[in-house]
Scaffold this active site. Sequence first.
Site, PDB file in Angstrom:
ATOM      1  N   CYS A 146      29.386 -11.148  23.590  1.00 62.71           N
ATOM      2  CA  CYS A 146      30.017 -10.994  24.910  1.00 62.71           C
ATOM      3  C   CYS A 146      30.668  -9.614  25.021  1.00 62.71           C
ATOM      4  O   CYS A 146      30.004  -8.601  24.921  1.00 62.71           O
ATOM      5  CB  CYS A 146      30.998 -12.142  25.135  1.00 62.71           C
ATOM      6  N   HIS A 192      28.074  -8.561  27.194  1.00 62.64           N
ATOM      7  CA  HIS A 192      28.262  -9.145  28.525  1.00 62.64           C
ATOM      8  C   HIS A 192      27.980  -8.071  29.580  1.00 62.64           C
ATOM      9  O   HIS A 192      28.359  -6.900  29.386  1.00 62.64           O
ATOM     10  CB  HIS A 192      29.687  -9.670  28.675  1.00 62.64           C
ATOM     11  N   GLU A 235      32.241 -19.268  22.413  1.00 65.60           N
ATOM     12  CA  GLU A 235      31.672 -18.290  21.485  1.00 65.60           C
ATOM     13  C   GLU A 235      32.218 -18.458  20.073  1.00 65.60           C
ATOM     14  O   GLU A 235      31.463 -18.332  19.102  1.00 65.60           O
ATOM     15  CB  GLU A 235      31.934 -16.881  21.997  1.00 65.60           C
TER      16      GLU A 235
END
Length: 184
Positions: A102, A123, A15
Site C-alpha cells: 500500500c 497504492h 494488510e
Amino acid sequence: MSALVFLAPGFEEIEAITVIDVLRRAEIETVVAGLVANPIVAARHTRHVADVHLADVDSSREFEIVVLPGGAEGAKQLSESPLVRDWLARQRERNQWVAAICAAPTALQAHGWLHREQKIISHPSVQAQFPAGQVQADRRVVVDGKLITSLAAGSAMEFAFEIVRQLRGPDAVAKVNLGVCAQL
C-alpha cells in the site's frame, strides 16, 4: 525461518493481520513489533497488541524478512522511525528480504532504501511520489530482487502468499491454502 512485522499507529488492519496470519500458518516464526506501546490503534480505530516494542527487538537477531504494512498514517509513522530505518539497513547488509504494501513503499523511499531502478507497486494515492517507470501500475504484487511490494488492502492475501512463496516455496503456499481456500 522468521519474519518481523512492524505495527505503527494508523496501520491498515487487513494488510498487517492477513500477513501475520498467513505467515504463521506457513510455520514462519512471526514477531509483531510495535513502534509504540500497546495497544496500537490502527487505521479503522481497532486496537491491537504487538508481541514486543520494536525498540526491544535484539538488533543482532536475523530475520529472513521484515514487513511494512501500509495505511496512510502507518506509512508516515514508518517513514519517520529511526528504528525502521535501522532495520531496513540491516536487512540490506544481510541480503535479507523486505516487503511493503500500500503506502508503505514511501517509507522505503524516505529511508533511502529503494534504488531508482527497483520495480515496485504501491497504492495509487502515492504512486506519483516515485520516479517515472519505477511503479508497475498494472501489477498487484511485484518482486524485484529481495523486495516484495503490493498494491493495497485488496491484494493483502496475494502479498502474504508471495512472501510465503519466496521464503518457503510453492508447496508451502499450497499447504496453507488448503486451510484458507484463497483464489490464487
